[in-house]
Every structure is written in structure tokens, then in C-alpha cells.
Design a protein around this motif. Structure first.
Motif, short mmCIF file in Angstrom:
data_model
loop_
_atom_site.label_atom_id
_atom_site.label_comp_id
_atom_site.label_asym_id
_atom_site.label_seq_id
_atom_site.Cartn_x
_atom_site.Cartn_y
_atom_site.Cartn_z
N ASP A 155 16.94 -24.56 -24.40
CA ASP A 155 16.98 -24.03 -25.98
C ASP A 155 15.53 -24.19 -26.35
O ASP A 155 14.89 -22.92 -26.78
CB ASP A 155 17.55 -25.06 -26.95
N PRO A 198 20.19 -22.70 -5.20
CA PRO A 198 18.73 -22.68 -5.94
C PRO A 198 17.97 -23.72 -5.73
O PRO A 198 18.46 -24.87 -5.31
CB PRO A 198 19.04 -22.27 -7.36
N ALA A 231 20.60 -31.15 -6.47
CA ALA A 231 21.30 -31.18 -7.72
C ALA A 231 22.16 -32.32 -8.05
O ALA A 231 22.55 -32.64 -9.06
CB ALA A 231 21.87 -29.64 -8.13
N ASP A 232 22.60 -32.91 -6.84
CA ASP A 232 23.52 -34.12 -6.83
C ASP A 232 22.62 -35.41 -6.81
O ASP A 232 23.30 -36.41 -7.24
CB ASP A 232 24.40 -34.22 -5.73
N ASP A 248 17.56 -21.90 -12.06
CA ASP A 248 18.51 -21.00 -12.01
C ASP A 248 18.50 -19.93 -11.29
O ASP A 248 17.47 -19.74 -10.65
CB ASP A 248 19.06 -20.70 -13.39
N ARG A 249 19.66 -18.75 -11.06
CA ARG A 249 19.59 -17.87 -10.24
C ARG A 249 18.47 -16.84 -10.68
O ARG A 249 17.74 -16.21 -9.72
CB ARG A 249 20.84 -17.44 -10.09
N SER A 258 19.80 -10.81 -11.08
CA SER A 258 21.13 -11.28 -10.91
C SER A 258 21.56 -10.93 -9.61
O SER A 258 21.50 -10.00 -8.96
CB SER A 258 21.83 -11.02 -12.19
N TYR A 313 20.28 -28.67 -21.66
CA TYR A 313 20.79 -27.89 -22.44
C TYR A 313 19.34 -27.56 -23.49
O TYR A 313 19.17 -26.53 -23.86
CB TYR A 313 22.05 -27.93 -22.92
N VAL A 314 18.98 -28.70 -24.01
CA VAL A 314 17.89 -28.85 -24.99
C VAL A 314 16.72 -28.28 -24.22
O VAL A 314 15.92 -27.45 -24.97
CB VAL A 314 17.70 -30.20 -25.58
#
Lengths: 158, 765
Positions: free
Chosen positions: B122, B198, B29-30, B279-280, B683, B118-119
């Protein structure tokens, strides 16, 4: 907001997570996202000296506040010197893959400051807000004890 | 070789640590590439159904959305089997995006690519699937029943590649002549690796060079490179996989998943880098699950406790597709580990993978070893109770002794199905080591006292064998750099276990140079053309032998180079303590190895007999709270015949971590599903990974032997999985023991507080 003593300014959408601000805007990628629902603790940072989950806060909630991340732990120490928690985690082999480690380090400030005697069970209880999948935790317990000794012996934490 | 103290055998602190504790590690992710787009995978929320359409109009209308793809946009490809591609498995392989049918909740159906993560998220919410639901099938018993819905019409049934193995005397005859026969159905629940990080993939296409680069590889990057090249129709040389720091693997991470095709395909298609961060919730429904299986077991014995025959017949719940682990690897591993370190007169084993509408399954640390050991060790305790015999005595009576080796088990080898033998190991000594460290006699007596007082305290033991460190090869190249340091390239992988430190210890000893001078490089397929990877307790074994060989080759090359430079015979040149010295006519000259810049050497470690069997044992003590059903472990011992510990600290770290996962599998973790096929463990609130408050200290006994000092790897065995294999069995046996006669009912995992509470009530009544 101030992160590790440096000011970071930016215009953000109200919904931007604090963790994403720290990682993507401030470029401090030592803060990790493991679950994004507040259980694993990998994203823990200090907000005004208290551990918080940066995945459960919005960046705008930290507007004007003072943050410390794992990158800032040893920042004010002499060059090359580790924070007692970092030192103890290294010496006691309290990490393997290292992904959860920044969250543990940033959660343990209060435990380090307290000078009351703590049993192993109490230390384990205090660690129970963070998940680690590699170590089985026993070396993390050892590291906490070692770090508390280092601090008791006068090792600086900031 | 150094005349100074050696690094191997020492608990050298890890070179990896500094970047991890300072926040400067570089995980997937980095990684960011200029101009990158963000992908979001849109997954089926229906467990089984006909997929008739994907409506992306609303998503595409959202500003910032660049592209939405579904299966119609992709070439018709399937993710291939990496290990043992049997015929029937080929019929049930997974396409990168569901095509025509969805077969589990979490199956990728579409991908949204946008300018902002984020888009993308969505937009994913706005994509509509048209799915005609079908009745899902979730359990193996339902899936193999007549008239069960069939997941893959091409195969025409839900059982994939059923197999049988038998050896020795006929088990039915053994049973009919036996004093005692135990018959049980024993089940292990669905759980899995769940690494803390993840998955992440970042792909970038260099159109001019025609090279696709993919960051985020793990475990088996060289297989994945060939696999991706095949699926994209590219030359292997034009595909580059880069391993970043990896936040835990445990078998599941790093296998080839749909996303490993989708993200690079999109980067090529769109001409821009594409980043995908799982994501988790996705991680818990998309990464391989493992372990779910049901077995009918029959064990026969004489009244004196002599084991006679066993018969096991069962199904491995594979989920909706066969993926890289195919159809036979996991059942074979279970079958081969049922035998364990004991003498049997005969056995028969029938097994098969069964398709269900759940997340596809694969390996998780100690695959089949954990389950096979649990099935047997639990059955042995039930047998001991039936015989009114101490479970320890029952095991002592049947453990294979060193003078019986080689012992022909008749088990079919995983690779070629030829019957194989146990050739090394001291099974009784390893078992006794666990008992001694755990102070068996006194904890047993103490448990009895507690039980007389109406409390629930129990002791459990287990003995196990672990087949690991498979070949066929690993290779290494070592180079002396301009600054006098040594770069060691090797084809294994790191999943966080500390291989950089451990392999550097080996190289430092062979070369006789300080460990600080050594850099272990294992990240990039562009630099390391061949390798197998990190799985099955092989990274230290195969990596270590490869780098040791390359280091020896480097010394030989150094002697040759110095002999040539000085004009002396090669045998007049010696290397020790990082120096090359030449003697001629009474004169002596010396050159530091580190001064020979540019010198390189290579070595391929490919032993004829790859793989080995390691033996171990466990002891656990459990205290139950009958009121709440809570189980607390007050003692946990693992003994393990490692042969030689290269780095005792990291080895013990592996064992303690494995033991914690073994405990988790017995007491806490489960991927639960609702009756209609919805995953419920999505979760960390629902998937109960234990914390420091639940896991006890693990007491580790390492059995080592004197070894040849000239070879730092001599006698070493793999240690990545030894902590998990028998731990669950000992814990389950301890809990069952604490429940007295009612404990015999413990035949399935996990052993939840509800179950303990119910059985404790039985004891009371």
C-alpha cells in the motif's frame, strides 16, 4: 475453515488472499504463489473437492469450507504410502524444481476420478491450466497416465 | 568401487522428489525469521528520465511503515561485472537504487519497509517520483544511430566494448569468388528465463557476531558472497549466503541484482530481519531479460554447396545497464556459436553490446548458443533453397568429420581470446542419429505430398555445437558421520535439476555404499567455503568430478587409518563394496567404511583444460493452419553426444525441458515494449509461456561411448543446455519449409501466427 481435516480459525482482513492464509496463518507452505493472477496454477488447492486458485480467492470466501492442500494428499493413507499422483510424479520424473508440482497435483483430482479413456491430446488439454518451466510437460503427461492406471488398479486416493 | 551393479548410468529416481511432492520443500518464501519486516521495491514507471526527487511523506505517515529509502540513503556503490569486466562496461554499471537518472521501467528507485507485506505494498503506491522524462531509445538500430539519446553520459555513446574477430581467408575475396552469396538481417526477440518461482530474499544481521545472513541465494552464491561483502565493506567470512530449494534458474536467477544488496543492507541498517518476495510483474521486468539482437549476415558458397566464408556483424540489446554478465560475454558466445560444426574458409565477426531503455539483459539457458545456432542454421536453409539443394545434403557436405580433428576454428576463446580447436565429437554421426530417429526421408516425402495437396507441412533440421562446463574448479569435502552415513559438501548449486541425486550416485559408486547413506550438502557458504556454482552445464561435470575425487581421497584415508590401527603396511589394505579389509600373515580383517566415524577427506577438481564442446542435432516437423496461422509440431527430435549419461532419466528431463524452452523462444515468448518504452509483457497473460497443449513430446537420442569403469565420471559431458541450443533452429526451419518459397522471409523470431498467416497468404497468391 477446515484444511486437511484440521480446523483453522482466525480473524483476518477482508482482503487477505486465501493463499496467504494457507501459507502464513496455517503454516502450510506447500501451496506456492507463482503469479498471483490465476494463470500459472501453482497455488491450486481443493475447495470442497474442486480445484481452485487460492491466489484468486479471499480467505473470507473460504470461511467454513473444507480445503485440501498438497500436505493433505496422502494424509489418510497408511504411513509412508504416497497418493497415486505423488507416486506417479516421482516414478515418471514429472518434476524438477518442484515449485509448480503441488499445483499440478491438486489440479488433477477430477482427471483421476474420471474413468473415460483419454488421449494424450486430451490429457495435455486438461493440463493446460498449469505452467511448468522445467519438464517440457511430457513426463507430466506420462505421470497422469500412470496415476490413472494406479487408481484403476485400486490405489486409494484419500 | 563396488563389484555390485553401479548407480551411475542408471535412471535412479530422485531423492529430492519426496519433499517436493509432499509440500515440505523449503523455498525462499517459506523462510521466516523472528521479528522480520517486509520490503517492497518501488520501481520506475518511466523508461528514461531525470530523477529529481522521491516524495515518501504519505507512505511514511501510514501506520506500520518503518522506513523508506532512496539512493541518497545508500553508499555510492555499483553492482560489479562477474564475467569479463571490460573497461567500457565499468562506466555503465547499475547502482542498487536509481541515482539521478532512471533508465528502464522496473528500475528500483526506492524501498519501503513495513511491519506487514500488504502495508508495504500500500505504502509503495503512495510514493511519488519526480521524473523529467527523456526520449527513450529501444532498438539497437536507433541506439547506434547518429544523434541518438545517450543513456550514460560518462560513456558518451550507447555501444559498449565493440569487438572484432577474424580468421582464415579474407571473406570479401571468398564472396567475390563464390557462386552464391546470401545476405540477410536476422533478429532474435527479447525473451528470457522466467523461472516459476519468483525471487525471494530474507536477510538477518547478527550484530554481536557482525555476521549478515541471506537466504534465497542461487546459482553463484560464492561470487555473490564476495560481491556483497565488498559492497557492504565487510569481511567475506562475515557474510553467509544460504541456498534454499530453488524454483528454477535457467541462467537468470541467482545473479547479483540490486535487491541482493538492498535487502541485507536494510537488515543491517534497521537491526531487524527483512524479507522481500518478488511478484510476477516485478519478475518480468526486473529479472535479467535475454536474447534480443540483430545481425547482418553474409555467407558465401560454391554451387556444389561447399561453404566458403561468413561475415556477421551485429548488436546485442543490453538494456539500461551492464550487470553481472558485463558487455562482452553474450556477444562473444553468439559469435563463437555461429561457426558451428562446419568447415569454413574464413570469417569475420563484429559485435557489441548496445544500451537501450529496457530491462538489463543477461544469460538465459544456452546463451549465445541458441542465437548463434539460429542465425547460422536459418541462413543455411536459405542458402540450400538458393542452391536448390536438400538442406540435409548441404549440411552433410560441410560437417567436420572425426578424422579432421583437432580442427582449428580460429574462434577466439571466451576467456583469453586465443584461437581454439574442436578436439572431440562425431558431428556427422550425431546429425545422422537425429535424421534416423526422425525418419528424415519419409517425413520429407510426406511433407511434399501434403504440400502438393495444398497443405502446409514442413521439415526442419539443425546441427549444433555447444561450448560448456567451464572451470576453473569445484571442490568437495566428505565426512563419515556418527550414524554411519556420508555427508558430501560441494560448492555447486541446485536450481532444481536433480544434482543431489546425480552426485550421490557418483559417490555411492566410488565408495561402494548404498545411495541412501549419502547426503549431498551444497546450501550454505558457512559450511562450503568455496565454489563456482551451477551454470553452463557444469554442475554434474564439475560437481561430479569433485565428489568422485573426494570419495577416492576418503578411501585412501580409510586405508591409511586401518593400516595404522592394525599395524600393517598400507598396501596390504584394500577397499571395496564399502568395506576396508586388511591381510597380514594369512589373517584377514574387515571393517565397514561407515564405522570409521569422523574420517574426512577433501578434493579440489581443477583440470588444466576446463570446458568442453558437445555436439548435437535436431529434426522437427511442423504443420501449419494457414487460416489461423497456428503451427503444430508433430515431431521433435534431439540427438546429443553426451559421452556418458550419469542418470539418463534426469538427463533426458534436462533435454526435454530445454527443448520446450527452445520451442517457446521460436513460437511464443517475447518481452514486448510499446513504442514509448513501456513493457507490455508484465503478466502470464501477456508473456506467452507455453502449456502442455503446445509442447510436443521430444524424442531424445543419447550418444554414449564405452568408458573406463573405474572412474564413474569418465567420458561424461554436461547436458543442461543441449536441449535448447538447436531446437529453435529446427522448428524455425520446419515452419519456413512448410511455407515453401515464402518461408525464405522468415528471418526473425518469434514466428507468430500473424506472420505465418501473412506468409501463407503469399504462398496462395
Amino acid at each position: 475453515m477446515t484444511i486437511n481435516g484440521e480446523t483453522h480459525q482466525g480473524e483476518v482482513e477482508p482482503r487477505l488472499l486465501l493463499a496467504d492464509f494457507i501459507r502464513d496463518r496455517a503454516g502450510l507452505t506447500g501451496t506456492h504463489l507463482g503469479c498471483e493472477h490465476g494463470v500459472c496454477g501453482a497455488c491450486t488447492v481443493e475447495l470442497n473437492g474442486e480445484p481452485v486458485r487460492s491466489c484468486l480467492m479471499l480467505a473470507i470466501q473460504a470461511d467454513g469450507e473444507e480445503l485440501r492442500t498438497v500436505e493433505g494428499l496422502a494424509k489418510n493413507l497408511p504411513e509412508g504410502q504416497l497418493h497415486p499422483l505423488q507416486q506417479a510424479f516421482h516414478e515418471e520424473h514429472a518434476l524438477q524444481c518442484g515449485f509448480c508440482t503441488p499445483g499440478f497435483l491438486m489440479s488433477l483430482g477430477p482427471l483421476l476420478e474420471s474413468d473415460e479413456d483419454l488421449s494424450d491430446d486430451e490429457i495435455r488439454e486438461a493440463l493446460a491450466g498449469n505452467l511448468c518451466r522445467c519438464t517440457g510437460y511430457q513426463n507430466i503427461v506420462k505421470a497422469v497416465k500412470r496415476a490413472r492406471e494406479l487408481v484403476a488398479d485400486g490405489a486409494p486416493t484419500a | 568401487m563396488s563389484t555390485a551393479e553401479t548407480y551411475v548410468g542408471r535412471s535412479e529416481l530422485r531423492t529430492e522428489d519426496l519433499r517436493f511432492i509432499s509440500g515440505t520443500g523449503e523455498y525462499g518464501a517459506d523462510v521466516n525469521r523472528d521479528g522480520q519486516l517486509y520490503a517492497r521495491v518501488v520501481r520506475s514507471d518511466v523508461p528514461f528520465g531525470r530523477l529529481t526527487g522521491v516524495d515518501a511523506d504519505a507512505a511514511l505517515a501510514r501506520p506500520g511503515v518503518v522506513r523508506v529509502i532512496s539512493s541518497a540513503d545508500l553508499p555510492d556503490v555499483r553492482i560489479p561485472v562477474r564475467l569479463f569486466p571490460e573497461a567500457e562496461a565499468q562506466e555503465v554499471l547499475q547502482p542498487p537504487l536509481a541515482s539521478g537518472t532512471v533508465r528502464y521501467v522496473g528500475e528500483p528507485v526506492a524501498v519501503v519497509v513495513a511491519e506487514d507485506p500488504y502495508v508495504a505494498e500500500d505504502a509503495a503506491e503512495e510514493i511519488l517520483f519526480e521524473i523529467e522524462p527523456l526520449d527513450p531509445v529501444l532498438d539497437t538500430a536507433d541506439a547506434v544511430a547518429d544523434g541518438a539519446p545517450v543513456l550514460h553520459p560518462d560513456l558518451g555513446k550507447n555501444i559498449v566494448d565493440q569487438e572484432e574477430a577474424r580468421f582464415g581467408e579474407d571473406v570479401d575475396q571468398l564472396a567475390s569468388g563464390a557462386d552464391v552469396v546470401i545476405r540477410k538481417r536476422i533478429s532474435v526477440q527479447r525473451h528470457g528465463a522466467v523461472p516459476m518461482e519468483p525471487r525471494v530474499l530474507v536477510a538477518e544481521y547478527d550484530e554481536d557476531a557482525g555476521v549478515i545472513s541471506l537466504w534465497g541465494a542461487a546459482k553463484v552464491k560464492h561470487f555473490n558472497r564476495r560481491c556483497l561483502a565488498g559492497l557492504l565493506g565487510k569481511e567475506v567470512e562475515d557474510v553467509r549466503l544460504i541456498e534454499c530449494d530453488v524454483g528454477g534458474g535457467f541462467g537468470a536467477r541467482g545473479e547479483f541484482y540490486p535487491e541482493d544488496f538492498l535487502i541485507p543492507w536494510l537488515a543491517i541498517e534497521l537491526g531487524r530481519p527483512v524479507k522481500w518476495v518478488e511478484d510476477r510483474r516485478e519478475n518480468l521486468i526486473a529479472l535479467n531479460h535475454s536474447r534480443e539482437q540483430d545481425w547482418d549476415i553474409e555467407v558465401s558458397a560454391s554451387s556444389d554447396g561447399t561453404l566458403l566464408g561468413y561475415s556477421v556483424s551485429g548488436w546485442f540489446n543490453q538494456g539500461g545497464y551492464c550487470r553481472t554478465h558485463g558487455s562482452v560475454l553474450l556477444p562473444r558466445l553468439v559469435v563463437n556459436h555461429f561457426h558451428g560444426p562446419y568447415r569454413w574458409q574464413g570469417f569475420v565477426a563484429q559485435s557489441g553490446s548496445v544500451l537501450t531503455n529496457k530491462t538489463p539483459a543477461g544469460t538465459y539457458r544456452g546463451p549465445g548458443q541458441y542465437e548463434g545456432t539460429f542465425l547460422r542454421e536459418r541462413t543455411l536453409d536459405i542458402l540450400a533453397a538458393e542452391l536448390d539443394m536438400d538442406p540435409v545434403e548441404l549440411r552433410r557436405k560441410n560437417l567436420i568429420s572425426p578424422d579432421e580433428l583437432p580442427y582449428l576454428t580460429g574462434l577466439p576463446a571466451i576467456e583469453d581470446r586465443s584461437p581454439f580447436s574442436y578436439v572431440e565429437g562425431d558431428y556427422p554421426a550425431t546429425f545422422e542419429a537425429a535424421l534416423e530417429r526422425g525418419d528424415y526421408e519419409s517425413v520429407r516425402a510426406e511433407a511434399a505430398r501434403h504440400r502438393e495437396a495444398g497443405e502446409h507441412v514442413g521439415v526442419g533440421v539443425a546441427a549444433f555445437i555447444e561450448m560448456g562446463s567451464p572451470g576453473p574448479f569445484e571442490q568437495s569435502r566428505i565426512a563419515i558421520e556418527r550414524d554411519g552415513s556420508f555427508t558430501v559438501h560441494v560448492g555447486i548449486a541446485s536450481v532444481g535439476q536433480g544434482v543431489q541425486t546425480v552426485l550421490a550416485q557418483v559417490v555411492a559408486d566410488v565408495l561402494g555404499v548404498p545411495i541412501e547413506k549419502i547426503t549431498i550438502s551444497h546450501h550454505d557458504t558457512a559450511v562450503i567455503p568455496e565454489g563456482l556454482g551451477a551454470f553452463s552445464s557444469r554442475a554434474t561435470m564439475f560437481g561430479g568430478n569433485a565428489v568422485a575425487g573426494a570419495s577416492r581421497e576418503l578411501l585412501a584415508a580409510a586405508r591409511e587409518a586401518v593400516a595404522e590401527r592394525l599395524g600393517v603396511a598400507a598396501d596390504a589394505v584394500e577397499t571395496s563394496d564399502g568395506r576396508v579389509s586388511a591381510k597380514s600373515d594369512g589373517d584377514s580383517q574387515e571393517i565397514a567404511l561407515s564405522d570409521l566415524h569422523g574420517l574426512e577427506a577433501e578434493y579440489r577438481y581443477a583440470p588444466e583444460a576446463g570446458g568442453h564442446i558437445v555436439v548435437g542435432a535436431n529434426l522437427a516437423v511442423a504443420e501449419l493452419d494457414a487460416r489461423t496461422g497456428e503451427a503444430k509440431l508433430t515431431k521433435m527430435v534431439v540427438s546429443y553426444e553426451i559421452g556418458k549419461a550419469i542418470n539418463p532419466m534426469t538427463l533426458e528431463g534436462q533435454i526435454a525441458g530445454g527443448a520446450a524452452q527452445g520451442i517457446a523462444g521460436v513460437m511464443f515468448e517475447e518481452f514486448s515494449y510499446s513504442e514509448d518504452g513501456q513493457p507490455l509483457s508484465t503478466s502470464f497473460m501477456d508473456y506467452a509461456m507455453p502449456t502442455a497443449a503446445e509442447i510436443p513430446d521430444v524424442d531424445i537420442v543419447l550418444l554414449e561411448f564405452d568408458q573406463d569403469d573405474d572412474d564413474p565420471m569418465a567420458g561424461a559431458r554436461g547436458g543442461g543446455e543441449g536441449g535448447i541450443v538447436g531446437t529453435g533452429s529446427a522448428v524455425a526451419n520446419a515452419i519456413a519449409d512448410a511455407l515453401g518459397a515464402a518461408g525464405r522471409e522468415i528471418t526473425e523470431l518469434p514466428i507468430t501466427p500473424e506472420r505465418i498467416q501473412a506468409l501463407a497468404m503469399e504462398v496462395k497468391q
